[in-house]
Design a protein around this motif. Structure first.
Motif, short mmCIF file in Angstrom:
data_model
loop_
_atom_site.label_atom_id
_atom_site.label_comp_id
_atom_site.label_asym_id
_atom_site.label_seq_id
_atom_site.Cartn_x
_atom_site.Cartn_y
_atom_site.Cartn_z
N SER A 190 0.84 -1.20 0.00
CA SER A 190 0.00 0.00 0.00
C SER A 190 0.87 1.25 0.00
O SER A 190 1.94 1.27 0.60
N THR A 191 0.39 2.27 -0.71
CA THR A 191 1.01 3.59 -0.59
C THR A 191 0.09 4.46 0.24
O THR A 191 -1.02 4.04 0.60
N ALA A 192 0.51 5.67 0.57
CA ALA A 192 -0.25 6.52 1.49
C ALA A 192 -1.67 6.77 0.98
O ALA A 192 -2.63 6.71 1.74
N ASP A 193 -1.80 7.05 -0.34
CA ASP A 193 -3.14 7.38 -0.82
C ASP A 193 -3.81 6.21 -1.55
O ASP A 193 -4.90 6.36 -2.07
N ASN A 194 -3.17 5.07 -1.60
CA ASN A 194 -3.76 3.93 -2.31
C ASN A 194 -3.55 2.66 -1.49
O ASN A 194 -2.47 2.11 -1.46
N VAL A 195 -4.64 2.22 -0.82
CA VAL A 195 -4.54 1.03 0.00
C VAL A 195 -4.78 -0.22 -0.86
O VAL A 195 -5.82 -0.34 -1.49
N MET A 196 -3.77 -1.06 -0.89
CA MET A 196 -3.90 -2.31 -1.65
C MET A 196 -4.14 -3.48 -0.70
O MET A 196 -3.76 -3.43 0.47
N PHE A 197 -4.74 -4.54 -1.19
CA PHE A 197 -4.96 -5.78 -0.43
C PHE A 197 -5.60 -5.52 0.93
O PHE A 197 -5.18 -6.06 1.94
N ARG A 198 -6.62 -4.64 0.97
CA ARG A 198 -7.20 -4.25 2.27
C ARG A 198 -7.73 -5.46 3.04
O ARG A 198 -8.55 -6.21 2.55
N ASN A 199 -7.21 -5.66 4.24
CA ASN A 199 -7.64 -6.72 5.17
C ASN A 199 -7.47 -8.15 4.63
O ASN A 199 -8.03 -9.08 5.18
N ALA A 200 -6.75 -8.29 3.54
CA ALA A 200 -6.54 -9.64 3.02
C ALA A 200 -5.43 -10.31 3.81
O ALA A 200 -4.49 -9.65 4.24
N PRO A 201 -5.53 -11.62 4.04
CA PRO A 201 -4.54 -12.29 4.91
C PRO A 201 -3.23 -12.66 4.21
O PRO A 201 -2.35 -13.21 4.87
N ALA A 202 -3.11 -12.39 2.91
CA ALA A 202 -1.86 -12.76 2.24
C ALA A 202 -0.70 -12.05 2.92
O ALA A 202 -0.80 -10.88 3.26
N ASN A 203 0.38 -12.79 3.12
CA ASN A 203 1.51 -12.20 3.84
C ASN A 203 2.82 -12.69 3.26
O ASN A 203 2.84 -13.42 2.27
N VAL A 204 3.88 -12.29 3.92
CA VAL A 204 5.23 -12.53 3.42
C VAL A 204 5.53 -14.02 3.21
O VAL A 204 6.40 -14.40 2.44
N THR A 205 4.75 -14.88 3.88
CA THR A 205 4.96 -16.33 3.73
C THR A 205 4.83 -16.78 2.29
O THR A 205 5.41 -17.79 1.89
N PHE A 206 4.03 -16.05 1.50
CA PHE A 206 3.85 -16.40 0.09
C PHE A 206 5.20 -16.51 -0.61
O PHE A 206 5.42 -17.41 -1.42
N PHE A 207 6.12 -15.59 -0.26
CA PHE A 207 7.42 -15.61 -0.93
C PHE A 207 8.24 -16.82 -0.47
O PHE A 207 9.04 -17.36 -1.23
N ILE A 208 8.03 -17.22 0.79
CA ILE A 208 8.71 -18.44 1.26
C ILE A 208 8.20 -19.64 0.46
O ILE A 208 8.96 -20.53 0.09
N ALA A 209 6.88 -19.62 0.17
CA ALA A 209 6.30 -20.72 -0.63
C ALA A 209 6.94 -20.76 -2.01
O ALA A 209 7.27 -21.84 -2.52
N LEU A 210 7.13 -19.57 -2.62
CA LEU A 210 7.78 -19.54 -3.94
C LEU A 210 9.20 -20.07 -3.85
O LEU A 210 9.64 -20.84 -4.71
N LEU A 211 9.92 -19.66 -2.79
CA LEU A 211 11.28 -20.17 -2.59
C LEU A 211 11.26 -21.69 -2.45
O LEU A 211 12.12 -22.39 -3.00
N ALA A 212 10.23 -22.20 -1.75
CA ALA A 212 10.14 -23.65 -1.56
C ALA A 212 9.96 -24.35 -2.91
O ALA A 212 10.52 -25.43 -3.12
N CYS A 213 9.20 -23.72 -3.82
CA CYS A 213 9.04 -24.30 -5.16
C CYS A 213 10.40 -24.45 -5.84
O CYS A 213 10.73 -25.50 -6.39
#
Lengths: 364, 321
Positions: A190-213
């Motif tokens: 998110s930037t100051a005036d543009n909130v992205m992924f509001r309240n969605a649970p996706a988190n940094v673990t996604f990148f660990i999953a990609l690394l695991a692939c």
């Protein structure tokens, strides 16, 4: 001579299987008096049309990448690990212990520690079935099923009798301390005036999953261990003749598989709930079976299949919200995908082989 | 603990053993013929739903039973198609069918009855009635034997008696008939059976079909006798416990009876006592719940006699290699 080219076996067979599963699912939706096209557009709308929906889709996909890889690694050594569910539960226990009892200064260190422990706990839970398979010949499918139930009882006991905060009736741990909370996609993108992924649970673990692939790809196709694993899966007698120890490969493959399943807990327990609840896995261990089958046990395939199932999960939740179709539709789709890609694959393959043979005859 | 409490726990053990026993014998037929079946759970579940739905709508519990058996047979047919005809992976097929049943039951139940994925409660007179055996009331006052006969042995539903009668019947069919000999042979050495001119495929389908019928009765017992209607996931892992019992019994009918009674007893004790206190030591209820699974792993590990499955189990039969 192969009856059909490798690309057809790798791409065409799963695609047709998935198409069959989708067609039957559409019939199921029709038979309960809803419009399948309408249902599909609601799913796309809910899962892909907003960054929030995508955030949920990626959150679910993260779980399925881990469990799909877990099943796939075992598949390569010709073992069927149905125990991902239990291994993820115990992995979650490890994550909870690390987050609750170690005063972490920063989330990155906490994530590192939790990753190691989640993998270790998951691997430990896979060790006993692996040992029994390797040394005593006990069928790994049955023992891992039994270990799922045992894991549930164990987790239930530990939560109710040890980790539950006083005065709480919920079988869950206390909230993890602030320092262990992982950055979500919302806070990252998110930037100051543009909130992205509001309240969605996706988190940094996604990148660990990609690394695991990537790690699993390198392991299976670029290391000596991976080669041994695949040769053992192709032919045990040939592997033994080549000096590969069946006991070692069985145990190592299951340890890696269990470790990957355990990592799923990072996403659900540390990333989303921020405490350990009894039903943290929510069947993701079993969806890993569908994901691995559909992805043909290849990390790229698994990534795509996991994204598809993430879409189905988030879309299905939206569907239940807007129509009279309950979320159990996803379980039906999941069952059909497993059935067609894993058990009825010859039904698709046999006619295809005939077609390709005929084409070749035409050429000759 | 007096006799009345013991009788109560044992009575509830019998009630809880019945579905396990039916499913266990179902698995016995299938696995003796060389077809692994981890779909017992799914078949029971779909039968539980179908029997409850039809018993409620038609008001006739026997129609419900037939519908349950029919639904269970439909899943058996898919399993047969996948694992016998198309030589697919039997374990994966079983897993898929379990999910199929788990999803479809709730989906259809919600569509038909709109009660959050369950059937309405079936009224008492539309369920399987408890049967009072002859002289049960007259003998009640006889010490010890009276309560055992009239409260423990008498007073179960027809399906429960069918389940227990299935044990000698299964034994007789498997070990005293030509069909049984062939069925067991097809699970050990299908090529030998084929050489003798007997259809491997036919025998295996017969076994898978028998498995479907028995799982159907088990599901109907759950929804129209033990409980009064279908609720989501009501089999609650019983199919897996039955599978555990089957291994525990090493694929033999009389031992299956013992294993199912034992596992039913464990369930009954866990239901009634929660945490059991032995002096200073407390046995947590979770341990009681996990005990069937732990015992099965111990048996599988071969520390208490080795459990050896039928030799051709899980292998699709290919006529010419």
């Amino acid at each position: 001579m192969d009856k059909m080219p490798a690309w057809a076996d790798a791409v065409l067979v799963p695609l047709i299987s998935v198409f069959l599963a989708a067609a039957i699912s559409a019939l199921v939706i029709l038979s309960i008096g809803e419009n399948p096209l309408n249902a599909f557009s609601i799913m796309v709308e809910g899962a892909l049309s907003s960054s929030r929906g995508i955030g949920y889709t990626l959150y679910y996909a993260t779980n399925f990448i881990f469990t799909g890889l877990a099943v796939a690694v075992a598949f390569h050594a010709r073992m069927f690990n149905i125990g991902g569910e239990g291994q993820a539960m115990i992995g979650g226990l490890g994550v909870a212990l690390v987050c609750l009892f170690i005063p972490w200064p920063h989330w990155s260190l906490a994530l590192l520690g939790a990753t190691v422990i989640a993998a270790l706990f998951g691997a430990a839970w896979a060790y006993i079935p692996a040992f029994l398979q390797a040394k005593r010949g006990s069928h790994i499918v049955i023992t891992t099923i039994m270990f799922n139930f045992i894991a549930f009882s164990l987790l239930n006991y530990v939560l109710v009798n040890m980790l539950k905060p006083q005065g709480s009736s919920d079988p869950a741990t206390a909230r993890f301390p602030e320092a262990t909370h992982l950055p979500t996609f919302q806070s990252m993108f998110s930037t100051a005036d543009n909130v992205m992924f509001r309240n969605a649970p996706a988190n940094v673990t996604f990148f660990i999953a990609l690394l695991a692939c990537v790690a699993v790809y390198l392991l299976i196709w670029r290391t000596r261990l991976g080669y041994e694993l695949r040769s053992f899966g192709q032919s045990e007698t040939a592997a033994v003749y080549a000096g590969i120890s069946p006991v070692k490969i069985t145990i190592v493959a299951m340890l890696i598989s269990g470790g990957l399943a355990g990592l799923m807990a990072l996403n659900t327990t540390m990333g989303e709930a921020e405490r350990l609840v009894l039903n943290a896995t929510e069947g993701a261990g079993f969806i890993g079976i569908a994901v691995a089958l559909m992805g043909r046990s290849h990390p790229v395939g698994i990534l795509l299949a996991a994204l598809l199932f993430g879409f189905l999960y988030q879309g299905g939740t939206e569907l239940a919200f807007w129509t009279s179709i309950p979320t159990q539709l996803i379980i039906v789709i999941q069952a059909l995908v497993i059935l067609f890609t894993g058990a009825l694959d010859n039904m698709v393959r046999m006619p295809l082989e005939k077609i390709f043979l005929n084409i070749r005859k035409g050429d000759a | 603990m007096d006799l009345a409490v013991i009788i109560q726990v044992l009575d509830s053990s019998i009630r809880l053993s019945t579905p396990l026993l039916l499913a266990c014998l179902a698995g016995l037929f299938s696995e003796r013929a060389g077809i692994f079946d981890i779909g017992l759970e799914g078949k029971m579940l779909i039968s539980a739903f179908a029997s409850a739905a039809f018993a409620f709508t038609t008001g006739n519990v026997w129609i419900g039973l037939m519908a349950g058996i029919g639904a269970s047979l439909a899943l058996s047919a898919i399993h047969g198609l996948a694992s016998i005809t198309f030589r697919g992976n039997q374990l994966i097929s079983g897993v898929a069918l379990n999910f199929l049943a788990s999803g479809l039951t709730v989906l259809i139940a919600q569509n038909w009855f709109k009660q959050g994925g369950r059937t309405p409660t079936i009224p008492e007179e539309q369920r399987f009635q408890d049967i009072t055996l002859p002289f049960a009331d007259a003998l009640r006052d006889v010490p010890v034997f009276g309560p055992i006969y009239s409260d423990l042995i008498s007073g179960h539903s027809a399906l429960a008696y069918i389940a227990f009668l299935m044990v000698p019947l299964t034994w007789w069919v498997l070990f005293r008939t030509r069909f049984g000999l062939r069925l067991r042979a097809v699970g050990e050495a299908p090529d030998a059976v084929d050489t003798a001119g007997v259809s491997v495929i036919g025998l295996r389908f017969a076994a898978v079909g028998t498995c479907g019928v028995l799982c159907g009765i088990a599901g109907a017992y759950l929804a129209t006798s033990l409980q009064a209607g279908f609720v989501k996931e009501m089999t609650a892992g019983r199919g897996y416990i039955a599978l555990a019992a089957l291994i525990f019994a090493k694929w033999r009918p009389w031992y299956a009876l013992m294993a199912c009674l034992l596992f039913g007893f464990l369930q009954a004790v866990a239901l009634r006592f929660q945490n059991i206190r032995l002096g200073d030591f407390v046995i947590p209820v979770q341990l009681m719940e996990a005990l069937p699974y732990i015992l099965t792993v111990v048996i599988l590990a071969g520390f208490v006699g080795k459990a050896i499955p039928p030799r051709a189990g899980g292998e699709p039969y290919v006529k010419e290699r």
